[in-house]
Design an enzyme around this catalytic site. Structure first.
Site, PDB file in Angstrom:
ATOM      1  N   ASP A  84     -28.717 -90.806 -43.287  1.00 45.58           N
ATOM      2  CA  ASP A  84     -29.297 -90.101 -42.146  1.00 45.58           C
ATOM      3  C   ASP A  84     -29.243 -90.954 -40.887  1.00 45.58           C
ATOM      4  O   ASP A  84     -29.973 -91.938 -40.761  1.00 45.58           O
ATOM      5  CB  ASP A  84     -30.742 -89.722 -42.469  1.00 45.58           C
ATOM      6  CG  ASP A  84     -31.417 -88.945 -41.358  1.00 45.58           C
ATOM      7  OD1 ASP A  84     -30.683 -88.385 -40.510  1.00 45.58           O
ATOM      8  OD2 ASP A  84     -32.659 -88.883 -41.336  1.00 45.58           O
TER       9      ASP A  84
ATOM     10  N   ASP B 153     -26.474 -86.443 -35.339  1.00 46.83           N
ATOM     11  CA  ASP B 153     -27.380 -86.576 -36.478  1.00 46.83           C
ATOM     12  C   ASP B 153     -26.717 -86.071 -37.758  1.00 46.83           C
ATOM     13  O   ASP B 153     -26.479 -84.874 -37.914  1.00 46.83           O
ATOM     14  CB  ASP B 153     -28.669 -85.786 -36.205  1.00 46.83           C
ATOM     15  CG  ASP B 153     -29.745 -86.042 -37.255  1.00 46.83           C
ATOM     16  OD1 ASP B 153     -29.489 -86.798 -38.210  1.00 46.83           O
ATOM     17  OD2 ASP B 153     -30.838 -85.473 -37.126  1.00 46.83           O
TER      18      ASP B 153
END
Length: 352
Positions: A17, A220
Site C-alpha cells: 500500500d 495509491d
C-alpha cells in the site's frame, strides 16, 4: 507482497500500500481473524521478536499509540475505508527475496503485530510503502529510495514489485511527473493532475474544480477506484457516457448507486470501441485502456466506470485499476522525486 518475518522466517502475504506507512501482520492471538491460526504470525515462536517499550521515542512519535499494563507500546491504525488494525508495536527480522540469489535480511525492523483487525485487506496484513520515517521503504535504507511495480489485470498471476536499481524505468514511452509535498510530514505520493481528455476533447482541471491544483492527486496502490472531485467527475463521466452511446447502458445500481451509475453491457465494450481517454499529469500524459477505465459490475456481462466522485476539497486518487499494465516507478533520490509510468502489454509476463 510476500515477505518473511521472524527467526526462523515465516512467509506471509500482505497488501502493498503506497497510501500508508505502517507495516503490520495478523498475529496470534488474533480476535475475529478470518485466517486459520496456522496462517497467523506467532511472536512466541520467533527468537528475534522484541516488543517496543512505550517510553521509546518511536512509540511516542507514532500517532494514536498507547501503553499496555506491562509497559509495551500499542498502536492503533485506521484507513480511509474504515479498515483498521490494533496491536503491539515491535521489532523483528524481515527477509526478502533478492535478485542476487541470496535472501536480503533486515534486523530490528519496526512492524505492527495486529491482534484486532478489520476491513477489506487481502492476505495477512499491510506493507506500508509510504514516504514516512517508519514506512517499509524508509527502513530498507538506500534500497528503498527507488521502487517500482507492475499490476496485472489477470488475478491468476502475480504482479511484480522491485526495489533498488532494478526499479529504474527507461526507454521510449516512459512518462515522468514530479512528486509534490504540501507539508513537511508528507507520507503519500502526490502529483499534479491537470486534466483528462475524452476523444481528444480536453477537460482541464482548473480553479473551478480545485482551489489549489498543485499536488492535488495521490498515487495509491491500495485504493481500487480512481477518485475525482465531484464537479470534475461529473463532466468527465458525462463525456465518457456520451462517447459510449453505441453501447447499451445498464442500470446496475442495486448495491451502490454512485459507484454503479455508469454501467454498460460488456459485450459491446472493447479497446476498439472505447473512447480515447488520456490522463494529463504535469509533464506526463497517460493513455488509458479498457481495463484501466472499467471494472466488473454486480450483474453478469456488466462493466462499470472505475471512477468515482469525492468532495471537491479532497485530494483526488489515482487508483490501482487505472494503474494496471503500467510499470509504475518511484524515484525518491532527490528532494522532490518523480513517479514514472511505462505502458506494458501484460504485467503478468513482465519481465519477459
Amino acid at each position: 507482497m510476500t515477505i518473511s518475518i521472524g527467526t526462523p522466517p515465516v512467509a506471509l502475504t500482505a497488501t502493498a500500500d503506497t497510501g500508508s506507512d505502517l507495516t503490520w501482520t495478523r498475529c496470534f492471538p488474533c480476535h475475529d481473524c478470518p485466517l486459520q491460526s496456522s496462517d497467523l504470525f506467532n511472536p512466541e515462536l520467533s527468537r528475534s521478536y522484541q516488543d517496543l517499550n512505550c517510553n521509546s521515542p518511536t512509540c511516542q512519535s507514532l500517532p494514536h499509540s498507547s501503553c499496555s499494563v506491562d509497559g509495551n507500546c500499542r498502536y492503533s491504525y485506521h484507513y480511509s475505508d474504515d479498515s483498521s488494525s490494533w496491536g503491539s508495536l515491535a521489532l523483528e527480522t524481515i527477509t526478502l527475496d533478492s535478485s542476487k540469489g541470496r535472501p536480503a535480511i533486515f534486523n530490528n525492523f519496526l512492524f505492527g503485530c495486529g491482534h484486532d483487525n478489520g476491513g477489506t485487506f487481502k492476505g495477512s496484513g499491510v506493507v506500508g510503502l509510504g514516504r514516512g520515517p517508519y514506512s517499509f521503504l524508509s527502513q530498507l535504507g538506500s534500497i528503498g529510495r527507488k521502487f517500482s511495480y507492475c499490476l496485472t489485470t489477470n488475478m491468476m498471476h502475480s504482479s511484480k514489485l522491485t526495489f533498488g536499481g532494478d526499479s529504474t524505468l527507461s526507454g521510449n514511452g516512459v512518462a515522468s511527473t514530479p512528486l509534490v509535498s504540501i507539508s513537511d510530514q508528507e507520507t503519500v505520493y502526490r502529483v499534479t493532475l491537470q486534466g483528462m481528455s475524452v476523444n481528444g476533447h480536453r477537460i482541464s482541471l482548473g480553479d473551478e474544480y480545485c482551489s489549489s491544483c498543485h499536488g492535488n492527486m495521490i498515487i495509491d496502490s491500495g485504493t481500487r477506484l480512481t477518485l475525482l472531485p465531484q464537479s470534475f467527475f461529473n463532466v468527465v463521466a458525462l463525456a465518457i457516457d456520451s462517447a459510449m452511446q453505441h453501447v447499451v447502458s445498464i442500470d446496475d445500481r442495486s448495491s451502490n448507486e454512485d459507484l454503479h451509475k455508469y454501467c454498460y453491457d460488456a459485450r459491446g465494450i472493447s479497446d476498439v470501441s472505447l473512447p480515447n481517454i488520456t490522463v494529463h499529469f504535469k509533464d506526463a500524459d497517460l493513455e488509458l485502456k479498457f481495463h484501466n477505465v472499467f471494472m466488473p459490475g454486480d450483474g453478469q456481462d456488466v462493466w462499470c466506470l472505475a471512477f468515482a466522485a469525492i468532495q471537491d476539497s479532497d485530494s483526488a486518487i489515482f487508483g490501482n485499476v487505472a494503474q494496471r499494465n503500467f510499470r509504475v516507478g518511484f524515484d525518491l533520490h532527490d528532494d522532490k522525486g518523480t513517479v514514472s509510468f511505462s505502458p506494458i502489454n501484460d504485467c503478468s509476463i513482465f519481465p519477459s
